[in-house]
Write an enzyme that holds these catalytic residues in place. Structure first.
Site, PDB file in Angstrom:
ATOM      1  N   HIS A  90       3.492  -9.279  -7.957  1.00  0.00           N
ATOM      2  CA  HIS A  90       4.532  -8.487  -7.297  1.00  0.00           C
ATOM      3  C   HIS A  90       3.974  -7.881  -6.010  1.00  0.00           C
ATOM      4  O   HIS A  90       4.566  -8.016  -4.940  1.00  0.00           O
ATOM      5  CB  HIS A  90       5.053  -7.386  -8.223  1.00  0.00           C
TER       6      HIS A  90
ATOM      7  N   ASP B 162       9.526 -19.830  25.304  1.00  0.00           N
ATOM      8  CA  ASP B 162       8.951 -20.048  23.974  1.00  0.00           C
ATOM      9  C   ASP B 162       7.728 -19.142  23.868  1.00  0.00           C
ATOM     10  O   ASP B 162       7.456 -18.359  24.776  1.00  0.00           O
ATOM     11  CB  ASP B 162       8.566 -21.522  23.758  1.00  0.00           C
TER      12      ASP B 162
ATOM     13  N   TRP C 257      -3.356  -6.308  -6.660  1.00  0.00           N
ATOM     14  CA  TRP C 257      -3.273  -6.910  -5.322  1.00  0.00           C
ATOM     15  C   TRP C 257      -4.515  -6.596  -4.504  1.00  0.00           C
ATOM     16  O   TRP C 257      -4.791  -7.271  -3.527  1.00  0.00           O
ATOM     17  CB  TRP C 257      -2.003  -6.445  -4.586  1.00  0.00           C
TER      18      TRP C 257
ATOM     19  N   SER D  91      -3.206 -18.057   8.673  1.00  0.00           N
ATOM     20  CA  SER D  91      -1.862 -18.081   9.248  1.00  0.00           C
ATOM     21  C   SER D  91      -1.626 -16.849  10.118  1.00  0.00           C
ATOM     22  O   SER D  91      -1.163 -16.948  11.259  1.00  0.00           O
ATOM     23  CB  SER D  91      -0.830 -18.136   8.115  1.00  0.00           C
ATOM     24  N   SER D  92      -1.988 -15.672   9.591  1.00  0.00           N
ATOM     25  CA  SER D  92      -1.746 -14.436  10.343  1.00  0.00           C
ATOM     26  C   SER D  92      -2.595 -14.376  11.601  1.00  0.00           C
ATOM     27  O   SER D  92      -2.132 -13.925  12.647  1.00  0.00           O
ATOM     28  CB  SER D  92      -2.058 -13.220   9.468  1.00  0.00           C
TER      29      SER D  92
ATOM     30  N   HIS E 292      -5.956  -0.566   4.973  1.00  0.00           N
ATOM     31  CA  HIS E 292      -5.127   0.466   5.578  1.00  0.00           C
ATOM     32  C   HIS E 292      -4.480   0.039   6.880  1.00  0.00           C
ATOM     33  O   HIS E 292      -3.292   0.283   7.060  1.00  0.00           O
ATOM     34  CB  HIS E 292      -5.816   1.819   5.695  1.00  0.00           C
TER      35      HIS E 292
ATOM     36  N   GLU F 284      -3.497  -2.760   7.349  1.00  0.00           N
ATOM     37  CA  GLU F 284      -2.427  -3.591   6.810  1.00  0.00           C
ATOM     38  C   GLU F 284      -1.157  -2.780   6.557  1.00  0.00           C
ATOM     39  O   GLU F 284      -0.046  -3.250   6.794  1.00  0.00           O
ATOM     40  CB  GLU F 284      -2.905  -4.274   5.521  1.00  0.00           C
TER      41      GLU F 284
ATOM     42  N   TYR G  74      -0.089  -0.358   8.261  1.00  0.00           N
ATOM     43  CA  TYR G  74       0.603  -0.193   9.541  1.00  0.00           C
ATOM     44  C   TYR G  74       1.091  -1.531  10.067  1.00  0.00           C
ATOM     45  O   TYR G  74       2.085  -1.587  10.796  1.00  0.00           O
ATOM     46  CB  TYR G  74      -0.306   0.540  10.533  1.00  0.00           C
TER      47      TYR G  74
ATOM     48  N   SER H 221      13.739   1.230  16.438  1.00  0.00           N
ATOM     49  CA  SER H 221      13.793   1.692  17.821  1.00  0.00           C
ATOM     50  C   SER H 221      14.694   0.821  18.691  1.00  0.00           C
ATOM     51  O   SER H 221      15.022   1.195  19.812  1.00  0.00           O
ATOM     52  CB  SER H 221      12.384   1.716  18.429  1.00  0.00           C
TER      53      SER H 221
ATOM     54  N   HIS I  46      -9.579   7.003   2.499  1.00  0.00           N
ATOM     55  CA  HIS I  46      -8.731   7.890   1.691  1.00  0.00           C
ATOM     56  C   HIS I  46      -8.179   7.143   0.471  1.00  0.00           C
ATOM     57  O   HIS I  46      -7.609   7.772  -0.411  1.00  0.00           O
ATOM     58  CB  HIS I  46      -7.621   8.555   2.517  1.00  0.00           C
ATOM     59  N   HIS I  47      -8.363   5.837   0.448  1.00  0.00           N
ATOM     60  CA  HIS I  47      -8.018   5.100  -0.770  1.00  0.00           C
ATOM     61  C   HIS I  47      -9.123   5.226  -1.818  1.00  0.00           C
ATOM     62  O   HIS I  47      -8.992   4.697  -2.917  1.00  0.00           O
ATOM     63  CB  HIS I  47      -7.814   3.618  -0.442  1.00  0.00           C
TER      64      HIS I  47
ATOM     65  N   THR J 187       3.063   9.588  13.816  1.00  0.00           N
ATOM     66  CA  THR J 187       4.156   9.104  12.980  1.00  0.00           C
ATOM     67  C   THR J 187       5.307  10.101  12.993  1.00  0.00           C
ATOM     68  O   THR J 187       6.482   9.717  13.119  1.00  0.00           O
ATOM     69  CB  THR J 187       3.651   8.880  11.543  1.00  0.00           C
TER      70      THR J 187
ATOM     71  N   LYS K 178       7.346   9.928  16.140  1.00  0.00           N
ATOM     72  CA  LYS K 178       8.340   8.847  16.138  1.00  0.00           C
ATOM     73  C   LYS K 178       9.615   9.299  15.440  1.00  0.00           C
ATOM     74  O   LYS K 178      10.722   9.049  15.919  1.00  0.00           O
ATOM     75  CB  LYS K 178       7.767   7.613  15.423  1.00  0.00           C
TER      76      LYS K 178
ATOM     77  N   ARG L 179      -0.863   4.119 -13.159  1.00  0.00           N
ATOM     78  CA  ARG L 179      -0.426   2.876 -12.547  1.00  0.00           C
ATOM     79  C   ARG L 179      -0.829   1.700 -13.420  1.00  0.00           C
ATOM     80  O   ARG L 179      -1.825   1.780 -14.132  1.00  0.00           O
ATOM     81  CB  ARG L 179      -1.207   2.720 -11.248  1.00  0.00           C
TER      82      ARG L 179
END
Lengths: 218, 626
Positions: free
Chosen positions: B90, B119, B154, B184-185, B268, B270, B272, B283, B317-318, B343, B346, B465
């Site tokens: 998931h 293009d 994950w 790919s990314s 982290h 990731e 963002y 926006s 912080h994780h 943040t 925004k 969790r």
């Protein structure tokens, strides 16, 4: 790599797309090698058993003495070879850029021979890889494999990653040399050679960092 | 300028505000072979959209199974082992196969249109990115159907994911699959960085770029700097699992925290990478439906860039719970608090955009307003975790699950849905049904809160969790029951969306070039755009060419709105279609499969990949032209 490399596409900066992309790629590659080198440094001196890079080690169970594993003289030579390949690459690019200009003497003919300098670059690159193959083989013979200890795992992975980059570069250069023999490289191919040269110099610079941090600093 | 309202546009510019009688929809029919060989960014964007939505449904199905399993105490709907696979997939599916590619769908389709390009910089590399994503996605997703799905979470913490504790091939698929998806990314990252730097139309300066393109630009830099780190982390794990190295082997002096650091240095940023594209879409949508340029455009851009920078400085912080010591805890606590500032800026700017404008509630704008509200909740619970003592109470509990679902679902998914409603007409030339869209929004909004808000409470009451099931009498039943009802509601909402999507694609009302009266460049061309996008490259003189443009903007728009001409008639060179990127991607997957199937296949796959690359690089991109 086709003949249609001189494009008349609009660009905002006046730079070629591929020039920007290769710089982005190099930036990304930096993070790859930073991760590998950091791991090596973090795990330095944390191997539970030998052999070690800079100090001898006696196996407590067999009594066998392993001398310090790194062979600085050989690697210094291979480092010199790789750095010289960068010089040859610079000359190759210059030769391709100046193709078609009149050559007045032997010196200018030699400097203007792109095939010679591409061949020299590839040869020096292969020389470096040969040194690495010799280094890896002798380490394995002396009892250090990728499974032996943390030093083995980090050292072979880091230098192996770099060696794979050199291998890819050599294949790239040989391909370019093949094209040069087939139809001759000229100023319109300079961008392709330039991009290849950027990659090659980057791989060299990374080796300078590896040589310093892994081999020279104890 | 800042308060220009669309209605103040002089009369002679009016034709570019929504046309009352939209044109009919002209779509080019495409064969299967046409899709397999396409190098058109719009077709690739469409492929990304469909594939990402498919994986979104797969990930959603997995979520529904999780919620059914947890709906009451001591349930055994699935076995514990299957449950591990389902929650692992998931997370993996939603992050790597649904949200990121859904963003990529918009990057592909919209960025060239927003900056006035025909293009992307490297059309074939773009196709390659898509095919690697598709094949990598299948590679990592299919094993669960045979009971061999990845089952280590994950984030795949070692030593659990090392061979000693996960002997099966489950984790192998995960380790290899994520490396494939990373390629790919990365390829897409180099492509879009080059595209945005180099293919902006004349006059499209950086500070005139639409904020969506800006946020995508920041995201691409984050991708190319963060993905190499997880690639190395995965490579170490792969070497440990397949070749006996000792990177994560505690007995040999290895440190499992190495994995956690490398993973979160990627992980982290990731977060963002997942949220900034949604920020960009919001926006775009809010100014259009407030009939007013984005409030504080420069600050929006700078705060996005600042988020990109700070995003690389908060990873630990994780890891507060692993005991890094007071100095590291303090530093990462402070940086985490700091990142809340850009943040928050925004959020205030979006409110400022709506506040002075003439807000119109459509499906798109509702999803975006919902995004602002729900993301704020997720952001606030996120700042709570920046305090290590508070985090120690919350870590690994359902409180964290609530937090990141408010950010990922309330933020990313809501923003992306807003983007789908907004850009669907540009993709397919037809409008989505607004009535069904509003049902979709309200059911999603209610279902989402019903699902995830109670998790704050079950988490505070101590529910961990990833737990498979639980005993009654701990106060968790009622909250879990509500969560499960909410999840079913989300399934209903998604079903309405899917129905609307496929029905409207065929029979929705024709949209015309600019159904919303929007101001940016992508709305100056027909919907769906012709293969060459812009008949003439536009000359841009402002941030909203259709709202505050000079004569040059308007003239370009007038020409470009006229559809019907082919590329040949206009003398525009279109890249050849080619199967080679697909072949290179397929052979690369075969090479990676060799790790599981047999090492000989690695060599075969590598040789085939190199051959395909040679074929690709030695064939011309497009017809000769001068």
């Amino acid at each position: 790599m086709s003949t249609a490399t001189v494009s008349h596409h609009y660009s905002s900066t006046g730079l070629e797309n591929r020039k920007i992309a290769i710089w982005a790629f190099i930036g990304s590659e930096c993070m790859l090698f930073v991760s590998l080198i950091s791991t090596y440094l973090i795990y330095k001196d944390r191997s539970v058993v030998g052999p070690y890079p800079h100090t001898p080690w006696t196996d407590p169970s067999t009594g066998h003495v392993y001398h310090a594993i790194l062979n600085i003289p050989v690697t210094s030579a291979s480092t010199f070879i790789l750095l010289m390949s960068s010089l040859a690459m610079v000359l190759a690019l210059s030769a391709v850029e100046n193709k078609g200009k009149p050559q007045h003497n032997l010196g200018e003919r030699i400097l203007g021979n792109s095939k010679l300098w591409l061949f020299m670059t590839a040869l020096l690159g292969l020389g470096f890889l040969g040194c690495q193959a010799y280094e890896f083989t002798s380490f394995v013979n002396e009892g250090l494999t990728i499974k032996t200890n943390l030093f083995g795992s980090t050292f072979f992975t880091l230098t192996g990653f770099h060696g794979a980059h050199v291998t890819a570069g050599v294949i790239w250069i040989l391909t370019m040399l093949f094209i040069d023999f087939k139809r001759g490289l000229g100023p319109s191919d300079a961008l392709n050679v330039d991009i290849m040269a950027l990659y090659w110099h980057f791989v060299d610079v990374i080796w300078v960092a590896i040589f310093t941090l892994v081999y020279l600093i104890r | 300028m800042a308060t220009t309202v669309i209605d103040t546009i002089p009369a002679h510019l009016k034709p570019f505000v929504p046309s009352p009688t939209p044109a009919t929809v002209t779509t080019e029919k495409s064969t299967i072979w046409g899709w397999l060989t396409t190098t058109d960014h719009k077709k690739i964007g469409t492929l990304y959209l469909f594939t990402a939505l498919f994986f979104f449904l797969v990930g959603g199905l997995e979520a529904e199974i999780i919620r059914a399993q947890l709906g009451g105490p001591n349930r055994h709907l699935v076995s514990a082992e299957t449950y591990n696979q389902i929650f692992t997939m998931h997370g993996t599916t939603m992050i790597f196969l649904a949200i990121m590619p859904l963003s990529a769908a918009f990057f592909n389709f919209i960025i060239p249109l927003q900056i006035g390009a025909r293009d992307v910089a490297f059309p074939r590399l773009n196709a390659f990115s898509y095919w690697v994503y598709l094949f990598g996605g299948l590679f990592i997703s299919i094993p669960i159907l045979f009971g061999h799905g990845p089952n280590g979470g994950w984030f795949g913490y070692v030593p659990l994911t090392t061979r000693a504790y996960s002997a099966g091939i489950n984790i192998d698929f995960w380790v290899i699959g994520l490396q494939i998806l990373g390629i790919s990314s990365l390829a897409a990252g180099f492509n879009f960085i080059t595209t945005i730097i180099n293919l902006r139309a004349p006059g499209m300066s950086l500070m005139r770029m639409p904020v969506f393109t800006w946020m995508a630009f920041v995201v691409q830099f984050m991708v190319i700097l963060a993905f190499p780190v997880i690639t190395i982390a995965l490579f170490f794990l792969m070497m440990d699992r397949f070749f006996g190295t000792q990177f994560y082997e505690v007995a040999a002096g290895g440190d499992p925290l190495l994995w956690q650091h490398l993973f979160w240095i990627f992980g982290h940023p990731e977060v963002y990478i997942l949220i900034l594209p949604a920020f960009g879409l919001v926006s775009e949508v809010l100014p259009t439906f407030s009939k007013k340029p984005l409030f504080g455009y420069p600050v929006m851009v700078y705060s996005g860039i600042l988020i990109g920078f700070l995003g690389f400085g908060v990873w630990a912080h994780h890891m507060f719970a692993v005991g890094m010591g007071p100095v590291a805890d303090s530093v990462f606590g402070v940086t985490t608090m700091l990142i809340a500032i850009p943040t928050g800026v925004k959020i205030f700017n979006w409110i400022g955009t709506i506040a002075q404008g003439q807000f119109k509630a459509t499906s798109a704008s509702l999803f975006c307003v919902g995004m602002v509200a729900l993301f704020t909740i997720g952001g606030i619970s996120g700042v709570m975790h920046s305090s290590p003592p508070a985090d120690l109470q919350q870590t690994d509990s359902y409180f964290i699950v609530a937090h990141f679902h408010y950010v990922m679902f309330g933020g990313s998914i809501m923003g992306l849905f807003g983007g789908i409603y907004y850009y669907f007409p540009k993709f397919f030339g037809r409008l989505l049904n607004e009535k069904l869209g509003k049902w979709h929004f309200w059911l999603t909004f209610i279902g989402m809160n019903l699902t995830f808000f109670p998790m704050h409470f079950s988490g505070m009451l101590g529910m961990p969790r990833r737990i498979y099931t639980y005993d009654a009498g701990q106060g968790w039943e009622v909250f879990n029951h509500i969560s499960t009802i909410g999840a079913y509601l989300l399934a209903v909402a998604t079903a309405i969306f899917i129905y609307n999507f496929f029905k409207s694609r065929v029979s929705g009302p024709a949209a015309g070039p600019n159904p919303w009266g929007a101001g940016t460049l992508e709305w100056t061309i027909p919907s769906p755009p012709p293969v060459y996008n812009f008949a003439v490259l536009p000359t841009v003189t402002s941030r909203y060419p259709l709202w505050e443009g000079k004569q040059a903007d308007i003239e370009g728009a007038r020409i470009n709105q006229q559809s019907g001409k082919t590329a040949e008639q206009l003398g525009i060179v279109i890249p050849y279609s080619t199967i080679k990127p697909l072949l290179a991607a397929a052979f690369m997957i075969i090479m990676f499969s060799g790790l599981i199937v047999g090492h000989w296949l690695i060599l075969v796959g590598a040789a085939a990949t190199v051959l395909a690359l040679y074929g690709w690089l030695t064939s011309p991109l497009e017809p000769e032209h001068h």
